[in-house]
Design a protein around this motif. Structure first.
Motif, short mmCIF file in Angstrom:
data_model
loop_
_atom_site.label_atom_id
_atom_site.label_comp_id
_atom_site.label_asym_id
_atom_site.label_seq_id
_atom_site.Cartn_x
_atom_site.Cartn_y
_atom_site.Cartn_z
N GLN A 33 0.76 -2.55 -10.48
CA GLN A 33 1.53 -3.76 -10.71
C GLN A 33 2.75 -3.77 -9.81
N VAL A 34 3.12 -4.97 -9.34
CA VAL A 34 4.34 -5.10 -8.57
C VAL A 34 5.51 -5.14 -9.52
N GLY A 35 6.70 -4.85 -9.00
CA GLY A 35 7.89 -4.85 -9.82
C GLY A 35 8.34 -6.26 -10.14
N GLY A 36 9.38 -6.37 -10.96
CA GLY A 36 9.90 -7.67 -11.31
C GLY A 36 11.23 -7.57 -11.99
N ALA A 37 11.66 -8.66 -12.58
CA ALA A 37 12.93 -8.69 -13.27
C ALA A 37 12.70 -8.43 -14.75
N VAL A 38 13.71 -7.98 -15.44
CA VAL A 38 13.61 -7.77 -16.87
C VAL A 38 14.62 -8.64 -17.59
N GLN B 207 -4.77 -13.17 0.11
CA GLN B 207 -4.64 -12.67 1.48
C GLN B 207 -3.35 -11.89 1.71
N ILE B 208 -2.40 -11.98 0.78
CA ILE B 208 -1.06 -11.45 1.03
C ILE B 208 -0.92 -10.02 0.53
N PRO B 209 -0.68 -9.06 1.42
CA PRO B 209 -0.43 -7.68 0.97
C PRO B 209 1.01 -7.54 0.51
N LEU B 210 1.20 -7.14 -0.74
CA LEU B 210 2.55 -6.98 -1.30
C LEU B 210 2.92 -5.50 -1.32
N PRO B 211 4.18 -5.17 -1.00
CA PRO B 211 4.60 -3.76 -0.99
C PRO B 211 4.49 -3.12 -2.37
N HIS B 212 4.08 -1.88 -2.38
CA HIS B 212 4.01 -1.11 -3.62
C HIS B 212 4.44 0.31 -3.32
N GLY B 213 5.46 0.80 -4.03
CA GLY B 213 5.97 2.13 -3.77
C GLY B 213 6.69 2.20 -2.44
N THR B 214 6.59 3.35 -1.76
CA THR B 214 7.37 3.55 -0.54
C THR B 214 6.63 3.17 0.74
N GLY C 139 15.80 -0.24 1.78
CA GLY C 139 15.52 -1.35 2.66
C GLY C 139 15.23 -2.67 1.96
N VAL C 140 15.42 -3.75 2.70
CA VAL C 140 15.06 -5.10 2.26
C VAL C 140 13.99 -5.59 3.22
N LEU C 141 12.79 -5.81 2.72
CA LEU C 141 11.68 -6.24 3.55
C LEU C 141 11.46 -7.74 3.38
N VAL C 142 11.09 -8.40 4.46
CA VAL C 142 10.84 -9.84 4.43
C VAL C 142 9.54 -10.12 5.19
N MET C 143 8.74 -11.03 4.63
CA MET C 143 7.55 -11.50 5.34
C MET C 143 7.57 -13.03 5.35
N HIS C 144 7.65 -13.61 6.54
CA HIS C 144 7.56 -15.06 6.67
C HIS C 144 6.08 -15.42 6.82
N PRO C 145 5.63 -16.54 6.24
CA PRO C 145 4.23 -16.94 6.40
C PRO C 145 3.91 -17.22 7.86
N LEU D 149 8.68 -14.12 1.67
CA LEU D 149 8.72 -13.13 0.60
C LEU D 149 9.80 -12.11 0.89
N ILE D 150 10.55 -11.73 -0.15
CA ILE D 150 11.64 -10.77 -0.04
C ILE D 150 11.33 -9.61 -0.98
N ASP D 151 11.16 -8.41 -0.43
CA ASP D 151 10.86 -7.26 -1.28
C ASP D 151 12.06 -6.33 -1.34
N LEU D 152 12.47 -6.01 -2.58
CA LEU D 152 13.65 -5.18 -2.82
C LEU D 152 13.29 -3.79 -3.29
N CYS D 153 12.06 -3.35 -3.05
CA CYS D 153 11.56 -2.03 -3.47
C CYS D 153 11.60 -1.90 -4.99
N GLY D 154 10.80 -2.72 -5.64
CA GLY D 154 10.74 -2.73 -7.10
C GLY D 154 10.59 -4.14 -7.64
#
Length: 479
Positions: A167-172, A442-449, A237-243, A293-298
């Protein structure tokens, strides 16, 4: 004293003893490195805060949607903790921009940063030398900060959840399942929006803390840029993927990149927290576009623009689609009982009329507790098994696979269009339009490191099967 030394462009300065020679301070040119960060100290970015003249519509810059939440947090959206946040033009600009750079002795950094009315970014180069970049007010930008901290300068409180693998991370929500060791920074990133049309939004790694400072320690990757400024990366890190194309018309994934503290774009590091940065990508920018998409590692966030949101269904439209589905009176092809999708407010509690699907073939049935394959996972006590466990054989086509309840995707911001809900993600059973399942699959989402995997945007479950989704096959009423 020897002549000042200049660092080669791109050289990592971590622990460098050669950093002792630059002049004590330097005024920065206005054109420096497109960095215009600012913290929204003591202000909220709730929708009603963006209105200025009452006779005008508030200017909306865009919306952030946290993946893995189907319309709201598990414990409900509360204040700055929510699954979706709209960024509106502030009544008064709170942006800041680089002003003066100082070269100081590291032991004196705390004294240099004692002025809490001055925003600054400090770069520790060695135990004896640091660089401090001071920022000044920018009347042309609004700033919104995102992070795990609940302090007032954070506009959008986002934390990772203690989810299961896959599962990908999210807010609580308030008091909800926060992991013991969060991988999201307290001050993860900041988004700067231009206050005049076309209201361009840009993202930067790291956010200002309660002392209006961003601190990059001795171990953080940092370097001097070609125009004489400093830049660096945050720990995870802060990862970003533009379509790759238009998100709503031609959904296709782009390439994941890392964004620096000053908004430059880099190829990914070998691992998430490696100290050596990736290669600079000069032809890409930190400007957010619809579907970025903005990934904040979690936690992974989706940026939607006002034009893009016009293609998505509202909550009222989703309710209409649900009622249309139920009005068609789909039936279980075996039990002949009428099936019905539960109300959008009812989540995680399976209704007795709820449709279930065999995810390997798409045949929709009512719930039944037979059809288990003994070698795959027998039913539990009393002849029943927990929902979604074990392999089941479809009575219509004899294909064997998971058998799960169907849930309507309730977060309209994750849709690519307002088409009919004809498809479902596998193996979770979240239902939405064909274009939406095809795009997200089609979109690969970051998981873990360093791992990437396509996942359901509504719940974060990793997708399975050849396509990651299935077309639903409903049985109409026999009468």
């Amino acid at each position: 004293m020897s002549e000042p030394q200049l660092w080669p462009v791109g050289m990592v300065l971590e622990g460098s003893s050669e950093a002792l020679c630059p002049p004590p301070s330097l005024e920065l040119r206005p054109s420096c490195n497109k960095s215009q960060p600012s913290p929204p100290l003591g202000s909220s970015s709730q929708p009603h805060d963006g209105v200025f003249p009452e006779d005008k519509e508030p200017v909306k810059y865009g919306e952030l949607v946290v993946l893995g939440h189907n319309g709201s947090l598990a414990n409900g959206d509360k204040g700055r903790r929510r699954s979706r946040l709209a960024l509106y033009k502030r009544p008064k600009a709170n942006g800041v921009k680089p002003d003066v750079i100082h070269n100081v002795s590291t032991p004196l950094v705390s004294k240099a940063l004692s002025n809490k009315s001055q925003h600054s970014i400090s770069y520790t180069l060695s135990r004896s030398h640091s660089v401090i970049v001071e920022y000044t007010h920018d009347t042309n930008t609004d700033m919104f900060q995102i992070g795990r901290s609940t302090e007032s300068m954070i506009d959008f409180v986002v934390t990772d959840t203690a989810g299961s693998s896959g599962q990908v991370g999210g807010a609580v929500g308030e008091g909800g399942g926060q992991s013991v060791q969060s991988t999201i920074s307290r001050y993860a990133c900041r988004i700067m929006c231009e206050r005049s049309a076309p209201y361009t939004a840009r993202i930067y790694a790291a956010g200002f803390d309660s002392s209006k400072n961003i601190f990059l320690g001795e171990r953080a990757a940092k370097w001097r840029t070609s125009d004489g400024l400093m830049d660096g990366l945050t720990t995870n890190g802060v990862l970003v993927m533009h379509p790759a194309g238009e998100f709503v018309s031609e959904p296709a994934p782009g390439v994941w990149r890392e964004i620096s503290v000053c908004g430059n774009v880099f190829a990914l590091r070998e691992t998430r927290s490696a100290q050596q940065r990736g290669k600079l990508v000069e032809n890409e920018s930190n400007t957010l576009q619809d579907g970025s998409l903005i990934d904040l590692c979690g936690a992974t966030l989706l940026w939607r623009t006002p034009p893009g949101l016009r293609h998505t269904p509202t909550l009222k439209q989703l309710e209409c689609l649900r009622q249309e589905l139920n009005a068609a009176r789909p039936q279980c092809p075996v039990g002949f009982n009428t099936l019905a999708f539960p109300s959008l407010a009812q989540r995680e509690i399976v209704d007795k009329k709820q449709p279930w699907v065999y995810v390997n073939c798409g045949h929709v049935h009512g719930y039944h507790n037979w059809g288990y394959r003994k070698e795959k996972g027998p039913p539990g006590p009393g002849g029943t098994a927990p929902a979604g466990t074990g392999e089941r054989e479809c009575p219509m086509c004899r294909r064997v696979g998971p058998y799960v309840p169907l849930w309507l995707g309730c977060e309209g911001g994750l849709y690519l269009d307002a088409g009919p809900p004809t498809h479902a993600f596998c193996p979770c059973g979240h239902v939405c339009s064909e274009k939406t399942v095809a795009g997200w699959s089609q979109i690969p989402l970051p998981h873990g490191t360093h791992a990437f995997h396509a996942a359901c945007p509504f719940c974060g479950t990793w997708l399975t099967g050849e396509q990651g989704h299935i077309k639903l096959i409903f049985q109409g009423p026999v009468d």
